[in-house]
Design an enzyme around this catalytic site. Sequence first.
Site, PDB file in Angstrom:
ATOM      1  N   ASP A  95      -8.166  14.769   8.722  1.00  0.00           N
ATOM      2  CA  ASP A  95      -7.726  13.558   9.411  1.00  0.00           C
ATOM      3  C   ASP A  95      -8.859  13.025  10.282  1.00  0.00           C
ATOM      4  O   ASP A  95      -9.213  13.605  11.304  1.00  0.00           O
ATOM      5  CB  ASP A  95      -6.495  13.886  10.259  1.00  0.00           C
ATOM      6  CG  ASP A  95      -6.007  12.721  11.100  1.00  0.00           C
ATOM      7  OD1 ASP A  95      -6.474  11.590  10.870  1.00  0.00           O
ATOM      8  OD2 ASP A  95      -5.151  12.946  11.969  1.00  0.00           O
ATOM      9  N   LYS A  97      -9.487  17.817  16.238  1.00  0.00           N
ATOM     10  CA  LYS A  97      -8.791  17.338  15.043  1.00  0.00           C
ATOM     11  C   LYS A  97      -8.818  18.468  14.020  1.00  0.00           C
ATOM     12  O   LYS A  97      -9.861  19.086  13.792  1.00  0.00           O
ATOM     13  CB  LYS A  97      -9.489  16.106  14.465  1.00  0.00           C
ATOM     14  CG  LYS A  97      -9.572  14.917  15.399  1.00  0.00           C
ATOM     15  CD  LYS A  97      -8.268  14.176  15.514  1.00  0.00           C
ATOM     16  CE  LYS A  97      -7.866  13.528  14.224  1.00  0.00           C
ATOM     17  NZ  LYS A  97      -6.617  12.730  14.362  1.00  0.00           N
ATOM     18  N   HIS A 117      -8.872   9.969  11.787  1.00  0.00           N
ATOM     19  CA  HIS A 117      -8.434   8.951  12.744  1.00  0.00           C
ATOM     20  C   HIS A 117      -8.530   9.538  14.154  1.00  0.00           C
ATOM     21  O   HIS A 117      -7.664  10.288  14.590  1.00  0.00           O
ATOM     22  CB  HIS A 117      -6.994   8.525  12.447  1.00  0.00           C
ATOM     23  CG  HIS A 117      -6.840   7.829  11.130  1.00  0.00           C
ATOM     24  ND1 HIS A 117      -6.662   8.518   9.954  1.00  0.00           N
ATOM     25  CD2 HIS A 117      -6.834   6.518  10.808  1.00  0.00           C
ATOM     26  CE1 HIS A 117      -6.552   7.645   8.956  1.00  0.00           C
ATOM     27  NE2 HIS A 117      -6.664   6.437   9.444  1.00  0.00           N
ATOM     28  N   TYR A 166      -9.978  -4.043   9.018  1.00  0.00           N
ATOM     29  CA  TYR A 166      -8.663  -3.520   9.391  1.00  0.00           C
ATOM     30  C   TYR A 166      -8.787  -2.281  10.282  1.00  0.00           C
ATOM     31  O   TYR A 166      -8.169  -2.194  11.347  1.00  0.00           O
ATOM     32  CB  TYR A 166      -7.850  -3.180   8.146  1.00  0.00           C
ATOM     33  CG  TYR A 166      -6.474  -2.637   8.457  1.00  0.00           C
ATOM     34  CD1 TYR A 166      -5.399  -3.504   8.642  1.00  0.00           C
ATOM     35  CD2 TYR A 166      -6.256  -1.270   8.608  1.00  0.00           C
ATOM     36  CE1 TYR A 166      -4.142  -3.012   8.960  1.00  0.00           C
ATOM     37  CE2 TYR A 166      -4.997  -0.784   8.928  1.00  0.00           C
ATOM     38  CZ  TYR A 166      -3.945  -1.655   9.106  1.00  0.00           C
ATOM     39  OH  TYR A 166      -2.706  -1.164   9.431  1.00  0.00           O
ATOM     40  N   HIS A 167      -9.575  -1.325   9.848  1.00  0.00           N
ATOM     41  CA  HIS A 167      -9.634  -0.053  10.568  1.00  0.00           C
ATOM     42  C   HIS A 167     -10.366  -0.190  11.893  1.00  0.00           C
ATOM     43  O   HIS A 167     -10.192   0.631  12.790  1.00  0.00           O
ATOM     44  CB  HIS A 167     -10.290   1.002   9.676  1.00  0.00           C
ATOM     45  CG  HIS A 167      -9.588   1.165   8.363  1.00  0.00           C
ATOM     46  ND1 HIS A 167      -9.973   0.468   7.240  1.00  0.00           N
ATOM     47  CD2 HIS A 167      -8.498   1.886   8.016  1.00  0.00           C
ATOM     48  CE1 HIS A 167      -9.168   0.791   6.240  1.00  0.00           C
ATOM     49  NE2 HIS A 167      -8.264   1.631   6.685  1.00  0.00           N
ATOM     50  N   TYR A 209       0.856  -1.193   0.000  1.00  0.00           N
ATOM     51  CA  TYR A 209       0.000   0.000   0.000  1.00  0.00           C
ATOM     52  C   TYR A 209       0.884   1.231   0.000  1.00  0.00           C
ATOM     53  O   TYR A 209       1.724   1.390   0.889  1.00  0.00           O
ATOM     54  CB  TYR A 209      -0.863  -0.058   1.256  1.00  0.00           C
ATOM     55  CG  TYR A 209      -1.809   1.079   1.519  1.00  0.00           C
ATOM     56  CD1 TYR A 209      -2.774   1.446   0.595  1.00  0.00           C
ATOM     57  CD2 TYR A 209      -1.775   1.746   2.746  1.00  0.00           C
ATOM     58  CE1 TYR A 209      -3.677   2.463   0.872  1.00  0.00           C
ATOM     59  CE2 TYR A 209      -2.677   2.758   3.036  1.00  0.00           C
ATOM     60  CZ  TYR A 209      -3.624   3.117   2.095  1.00  0.00           C
ATOM     61  OH  TYR A 209      -4.514   4.121   2.386  1.00  0.00           O
TER      62      TYR A 209
END
Length: 718
Positions: free
Chosen positions: A597, A593, A599, A236-237, A82
């Site tokens: 972004d 944030k 996350h 995954y996340h 990736y």
Amino acid sequence: MPGTPKPSTREAFLALARAELDGRDPDTLLTQTPEGIALRALYTAEDLHRIEHLAASSGQYPFRRGPRATMYTSRPWTIRQYAGFSTAEESNAFYKRGLAAGQRGLSVAFDLATHRGYDSDHPRVSGDVGKAGVAIDSVEDMKRLFDGIPLGSTSVSMTMNGAVLPILASYIVAAEEQGVPLAKLSGTIQNDILKELMVRNTYIYPPAPSMRIVADIIEYATHHMPRYNSISISGYHMQEAGATLDLELGFTLADGLEYIRAALSRGLGIDQFAPRLSFFFATGMNFFMEIAKLRAARALWAELVQECFAPTDSRSLELRTHCQTSGVSLTAQDPLNNIVRTTIEALSAVLGGTQSLHTNAYDEALALPSERSARIARNTQLILQHEAGLTQVVDPWGGSYFMEALTQELSDRARAVIAEVEAAGGMARAIEQGLPKRRIEEAAARRQARVDRGLDVIVGVNAFQAPEEPALELRVVDGHAVLDAQRERLRELKEKRDGIAVEATLSALRERARSGLGNLLSAAVAAVRVRATVGEISAALADIFGRYEGQVHTVQGVYGSYYQGHAEWAALRARVVLLREKLGRNPRILMAKLGQDGHDRGAKVVASALADLGFDVDLGPLFQTPAEVARQAVDNDVHLVGISTQAGAHTMLVPELIQELAKLGAADVRVVCGGIIPSADEPALFAAGVSLVFGPASKLPEVAAKLLALLEHSSEAT
């Protein structure tokens, strides 16, 4: 002794074990996984009494041992690294080097501006362009990205969800202009919006129209792209956001069921599209559990699809997956240890039977991977394929007492998670109710507390620390240069194209969105052909669908529960009480944030811990500009603003925030930063007025102590 008969029953095993343990019962040597699974020191054939499918080989229902009969003995897993760096040209050069070095598929990382459907010249994304991936504003950028790479013979995976329509359309048109027909394209588009709404947050539109987009893409690919995976259903996340493996597995498969129902609503038959569904899982440091998770995923998916949809094509029951080693397990402290972590995680993915794999680079807790670290990450897979003998045996764990029992236990727990989601009305309804987000955030808080308390050992972080950190050569992206270049390309594109044709195609796209009639991807392809941009297509859809704003909240009581009776924690709470008396109110912090972004695991875990200590904590909405954060800080009368950053935008946006606070007469509000911040960035941040910087894996009690000291000093000064 020679000739001693091997024990054949659990009782015989236990007798031998007790002798070696001085009479202690081996069944008292229990450990418990984060999922709540009790692991014994000893497993025997008697632990397999509930396992029904041991007779099935790989390639046979329910595919626990693998989706193909021969697995890696006939074809190893695909090495699919990736990557995406700033500009299309730089990413293109990286891809070509990877292909020449043994990589067999491409996996594209886009920058956050692209993910969120903004062109590079949009004022909300000035700090994000090119920072965490490649900037793609139009099909011309996409053509540069794949220049000299034959799309008819190269499998391309694209991690894109929010702006999935213009990005997939740009890929289709780039291939078209290479002379490659749709039927020859192979690869995967992630297209997993439920996961975005749950944890990763690079969504654009509300849930209902977002699910329509997912279904339109599956429909289009089913009819026109027979070799292409139109969705990669991603756990995954979830794990990166803090989910335990039963939550990752259960929520991911529940997402898959929701996507099948969405595709069926288009009038497609299950066997028309289900064989092209793909999955994406994380593999972290819980080695045995990760192997069990992939084996359980295949069997559980096959059983669920059979029970719910009764396909006639056995390929519709096969779970094929890509895996990526964990990003959250990477440490900024003693980072060369990450090479070992990535190897262990890659090994678990391979032994679990993944179809393709990405291995993270050792420096990614600090920056985008350097050339050296990316080469080591890729070579890790080559060594596993060519030197370790892993491709010579199909499912070497099959029949293991321990692994089979663990696989079944994890499957049972994931089934319980799925049942909870289905009882809520399916995953879309569960997300609206906040169910998966709450469960994952609670798990994240527990995990962080265990690490901070030293209950879970992280070598080089909370145990066995290195006396000094090795110097690393990190990749640095010149955000200003990338931003200027992308803006100039957009200006040139808009000068040369037919503006009337662009507006006509965008109007047609809006009409399809408004009416609910017609396929949105085909309309996006038409717009891309006349050079409509990613931002223009996304904005046209937002005119009809609107932009979604997710709700934010903190989990309380979970982190602090691990510190009950702990002297350090009690002392911190006492300091909060004293500070409250000095200030006349609780110390107040705004956790925010900046930029695109999404996350937010770090911000939420910090917020939870500080709230448990007695701070008043405001959690700001995502995707804010510096001016918006400054205004919220003033309106909420906070003492501190904490900026959580993972995507590199801090170098541009945090100084802007401090300037905006000064404009509002709030220069006394202290700004602190935490997250993925290379040490080389710290001097500029301090010079701009940042009071404290916390790197990855900072212990939260230590963070709180420094925040309290900062506020105590400020209160004394006033």
